[in-house]
Design a protein around this motif. Structure first.
Motif, PDB file in Angstrom:
ATOM      1  N   PRO A 131     -72.339  34.324 -68.997  1.00 36.80           N
ATOM      2  CA  PRO A 131     -71.280  35.282 -69.234  1.00 36.80           C
ATOM      3  C   PRO A 131     -70.140  34.390 -68.837  1.00 36.80           C
ATOM      4  N   ALA A 133     -66.215  35.582 -68.099  1.00 33.35           N
ATOM      5  CA  ALA A 133     -65.252  36.368 -67.835  1.00 33.35           C
ATOM      6  C   ALA A 133     -63.767  36.617 -68.365  1.00 33.35           C
ATOM      7  N   ARG A 141     -62.359  43.879 -65.421  1.00 33.62           N
ATOM      8  CA  ARG A 141     -62.524  42.641 -65.992  1.00 33.62           C
ATOM      9  C   ARG A 141     -63.710  43.002 -67.183  1.00 33.62           C
ATOM     10  N   TYR A 143     -66.538  41.033 -69.963  1.00 34.11           N
ATOM     11  CA  TYR A 143     -67.277  39.860 -70.141  1.00 34.11           C
ATOM     12  C   TYR A 143     -67.702  39.688 -71.381  1.00 34.11           C
ATOM     13  N   PRO A 174     -69.712  45.449 -64.608  1.00 33.87           N
ATOM     14  CA  PRO A 174     -70.039  44.048 -64.046  1.00 33.87           C
ATOM     15  C   PRO A 174     -71.537  43.632 -63.867  1.00 33.87           C
ATOM     16  N   TRP A 176     -73.067  42.801 -66.273  1.00 36.94           N
ATOM     17  CA  TRP A 176     -73.186  41.582 -67.354  1.00 36.94           C
ATOM     18  C   TRP A 176     -72.956  40.257 -66.810  1.00 36.94           C
ATOM     19  N   ARG A 177     -72.160  40.166 -65.758  1.00 33.17           N
ATOM     20  CA  ARG A 177     -71.883  38.795 -64.917  1.00 33.17           C
ATOM     21  C   ARG A 177     -72.921  38.186 -64.658  1.00 33.17           C
ATOM     22  N   SER A 254     -65.614  28.302 -63.219  1.00 32.67           N
ATOM     23  CA  SER A 254     -65.183  29.614 -62.666  1.00 32.67           C
ATOM     24  C   SER A 254     -64.224  29.841 -61.766  1.00 32.67           C
TER      25      SER A 254
END
Length: 801
Positions: A131, A133, A141, A143, A174, A176-177, A254
């Motif tokens: 994923p 961001a 945020r 994704y 979140p 999905w992070r 990241s």
């Protein structure tokens, strides 16, 4: 490979049926052309035989005619050209058919019906990559997750559509992070159509967290554990080197500062913080060197390198980009290690063709083009240049250290120039001086990742050792990005890439002759000695005496007012971080005296992170208006992280710094119930410097503009007007008459969906005698004041200096 590449690139834009027809036509053309006739080949063979033996008679004693050498060459050239045409046609047929087969999945009737309905759907999918961001905008945020769709059905029930198609999930939760490639998920969202030329069947917008169905493979879980361990080991390190080390080892950026990432790109060192064939070649090259020094034979070397390659793919996640990089890096290493470019080049072409047929979308991927070109440069150019340097007395290590980055840069130069609109002069020197630091940083980073599950303290120690060579990379990137005239402007896009490619080929061909080499060296030295002082003394941007600059940030605002040496007042920051950061870098702004927010919409505050990159911000000012609440909260949080106070200002507020005076004129009274209350409560500023004035009305619309005219009348007169709300039609004619500007700046995005700027508004400004400049057409626009006159300077759309 070339045939497959070009056909795939074209077929991506065609319907499936048209692609199949094109592929069939190419195949028929290849069969019709056929191989060279046997007669020609036999005549050439007999001629060659008589040339070798010198015989003038056959076995029966009959006298035969000798075939001239020139005729033999023509026959061989015609045969070779025919084989090339057949191969390209066959490749084009394969590429077109393979691409059309993938496009047909995107055009499946049931899936298209679900997209067009716009109703919620349930999707069963497999995660394909990490994923990613999305940063830069206010609010939570989001994704982006690349997935493979397995089933889709309406959320209300019904028969599922079974398919195997790529898709892109835009998740705002979140949950999905933390997904790993290979995980099966179930989610509910809405389908939208993909962009043209994209093999993805749909884009899935999802608000809620996905539901996991089973686990990913052991390899993916192992990769996730090692990557997370490397990040933990790098946490105590400084931000620059601690964010770079995971990128250097496995392409995990990241934590990498976007400003530093931009410096790596400007210095031609991007390959060090992304998974590319260069990463693979570096790691395998170090392994091969160690194994050879230990006395291992060719078979053992091959086995160890194969295990190292498999381990790297697992560590960096076996996503399509990593597999591509592994294939290219392995081939490049094979060519450098064996010195047999004749064997490695066909291997490169075969690997490229197989990758394109398996994934036709790579044809439009700049990363794939760079990988293939860099590997080709390592195979064809680097050995020749290395041997030439060694023949002139260079030490072997120094000759290879110079030849490898130079060959890769020359091969990739046309694509990089087309993408960036620049030609870097510091890329080869920068890549040369970082060579000694790459191997230790990479090895220590890999060691840290491998030690993290079993010995966390040892992993942190290895990361600490590795951050010292990484600091050298950071220093070189930051220094190289700030070299005056380090990047020369060049035409962007396909024309610029083709132009540089033609010039590169001409230079390489001419350089085979000693006279041409000497002439080229003299011309290059004269050009540098003649042009560099001009660019250093009069670089052209920013222009001297600039009064205000409207930055090209897309559909948004970012206005810069000088407030002393390397210091400025910035009004709004645009929708994304990179454009405003680039604009301030080009202006040489290292300190922001005050960052003024006209209002809290995303197109004015989304780029705040770019404004704060590596700059001291003394204060942040904004209007006393609560909406949108998410935008106001984002501004407060960004200011808090930077340690800058937040001022709430209104009419009567003044601020003076470095010869610049700011005065807030509006909003006079809160306006409610208008077309857009946040717009109509924009902070309206008047800036005065050197006797010249600039009016900055934010996104004020007709209601707030009429209030201004009613209060100030002709006192609103200004030399420069930043046209409100990107030149929308909601303008007060009375305000335009009262301001009566000499220059009107329109900050607007290219091909925006709002119809900005309004044609009637622009015509009215021109009739009133104003010079109208638009950022979508002119790029960054500067208004200068000198000798009692105003002038404008533009940089041009898409240019980078």
């Amino acid at each position: 490979m070339v045939g497959v590449w070009l056909a795939s690139l074209v077929a991506l834009r065609l319907a499936a049926r048209d692609g199949l027809l094109a592929g069939g036509a190419a195949g028929v053309g290849a069969l019709a052309a056929g191989p060279p006739r046997k007669g020609a080949a036999g005549e050439r063979g007999k001629g060659d035989q008589h040339e070798r033996t010198g015989s003038r008679h056959n076995v029966t004693g009959t006298r035969r005619r000798r075939i001239p050498a020139e005729s033999q060459r023509r026959v061989r050239n015609r045969a070779a050209l025919r084989w090339i045409m057949v191969a390209v046609a066959l490749g084009a047929g394969c590429g077109a058919v393979a691409t059309a087969a993938r496009v047909s999945v995107r055009e499946a009737g049931p899936l298209v019906a679900l997209i067009e309905s716009g109703e919620p759907v349930e999707v069963w999918a497999v995660v394909r990559d990490d994923p990613r961001a999305l940063t830069g905008g206010p609010g939570p945020r989001a994704y982006l997750v690349a997935v493979e769709l397995e089933r889709v059905r309406p959320a209300g029930g019904g028969d599922p559509v079974r398919l195997s198609a790529r898709a892109l999930v835009l998740g705002s939760d979140p949950g999905w992070r933390g997904l790993l490639p290979g995980q099966h998920v179930l989610a509910v969202g809405r389908l939208t159509a993909p962009r043209p030329g994209d093999l993805r069947a749909a884009v899935v917008s999802v608000r809620k967290s996905p539901r996991l169905i089973g686990q990913s493979s052991w390899a993916q879980r192992a990769a996730g554990a090692l990557r997370a361990g490397l990040q933990r080991a790098c946490e105590p390190l400084p931000d620059d080197s601690g964010g770079l080390l995971p990128g250097l080892v496995v392409g995990d950026t990241s934590r990498l500062d976007p400003g530093l990432e931009a410096d790596f790109q400007a210095t031609g060192m991007t390959h060090l913080n992304a998974v590319s064939g260069a990463n693979v070649a570096i790691i395998l090259g170090v392994v091969l060197f160690v194994v050879r020094r230990a006395g291992a034979g060719p078979v053992l070397c091959a086995v160890v390198c194969a295990f190292a390659l498999a381990g790297f793919v697992i560590l960096a996640r076996p996503s399509p980009s990593v597999v591509r990089a592994a294939a290219m890096g392995a081939i490049g290493l094979l060519g450098l290690a064996s010195g047999r470019s004749r064997a490695a080049v066909p291997a490169l072409a075969a690997a490229g063709a197989v990758l394109l047929i398996a994934d036709p979308e790579l044809a439009a991927d700049a990363g794939f083009a760079l990988s293939v070109l860099a590997t080709g440069g390592l195979l064809l150019l680097a050995p020749v240049w290395r041997d030439a340097l060694r023949a002139r007395g260079w030490p072997p290590g120094a000759a290879e250290a110079l030849a490898v980055p130079a060959a890769a840069q020359v091969a990739c130069g046309p694509v990089i120039a087309g993408l960036s609109g620049t030609v870097s002069l510091v890329a080869v020197p920068a890549n040369l001086v970082v060579v000694p630091a790459i191997a230790p940083a990479t090895l220590l980073g890999v060691a840290s990742a491998l030690l993290s599950p079993v010995w966390p303290v040892g992993a942190e120690f290895a990361a600490w050792l590795g951050h010292w060579p990484a600091e050298w990379l950071v220093l070189v990137a930051r220094t190289g990005a700030r070299v005056p005239a380090g990047a020369l402007p060049w035409p962007a896009g396909v024309p610029g890439a083709l132009l540089l490619a033609v010039l590169t080929v001409m230079v390489l061909v001419a350089a085979r002759r000693p006279v041409a080499r000497r002439l080229a060296a003299v011309v290059a030295v004269c050009a540098v000695l003649g042009a560099l002082p001009v660019r250093l003394l009069a670089p052209g941007w920013p222009p001297p005496g600039w009064l205000v600059v409207a930055c090209a940030v897309g559909q948004g605002d970012a206005i810069v007012l000088p407030a002393g040496a390397a210091r400025a007042v910035v009004v709004d920051a645009g929708p994304e971080p990179d454009p405003v950061d680039g604009c301030l870098r080009r202006l040489g702004i290292r300190e922001v005296a005050v960052f003024v927010v006209s209002h809290y919409h995303a197109d004015h505050i989304g780029g705040m992170d770019g404004l704060f990159r590596g700059r001291a911000v003394a204060a942040v000012a904004g209007p006393d208006w609560p909406e949108p609440a998410g935008g106001r909260r984002e501004v407060a949080e960004a200011a808090g992280k930077a340690g800058a106070p937040v001022w709430t200002v209104g009419p009567g507020w003044t601020y003076e710094v470095g010869g610049l005076r700011l005065e807030a004129l509006a909003p006079l009274e809160p306006l409610r119930g208008t077309n857009s209350d946040p717009n109509n409560n924009s902070l309206v500023l008047r800036a005065t410097s050197g006797g010249r004035s600039v009016l900055l009305p934010g996104d004020a619309e007709t209601e707030e503009q009429n209030d201004l005219v009613g209060r100030f009348g002709t006192a609103l007169r200004a030399d420069v007007l930043k046209v409100a709300h990107h030149g929308s039609a909601l303008q007060s004619p009375e305000l335009l008459d009262a301001v009566d500007p000499v220059v009107a700046l329109v900050s607007v995005g290219v091909d925006n969906d709002y119809g900005h700027p309004n044609a009637s508004l622009l015509a009215r400004l021109v009739r009133s005698g104003a010079r109208v400049l638009r950022t979508d057409q002119s790029g960054d626009v500067a208004v200068t004041a000198a000798d009692g006159r105003l002038a404008v300077t533009v940089r041009g759309p898409g240019t980078v200096e």
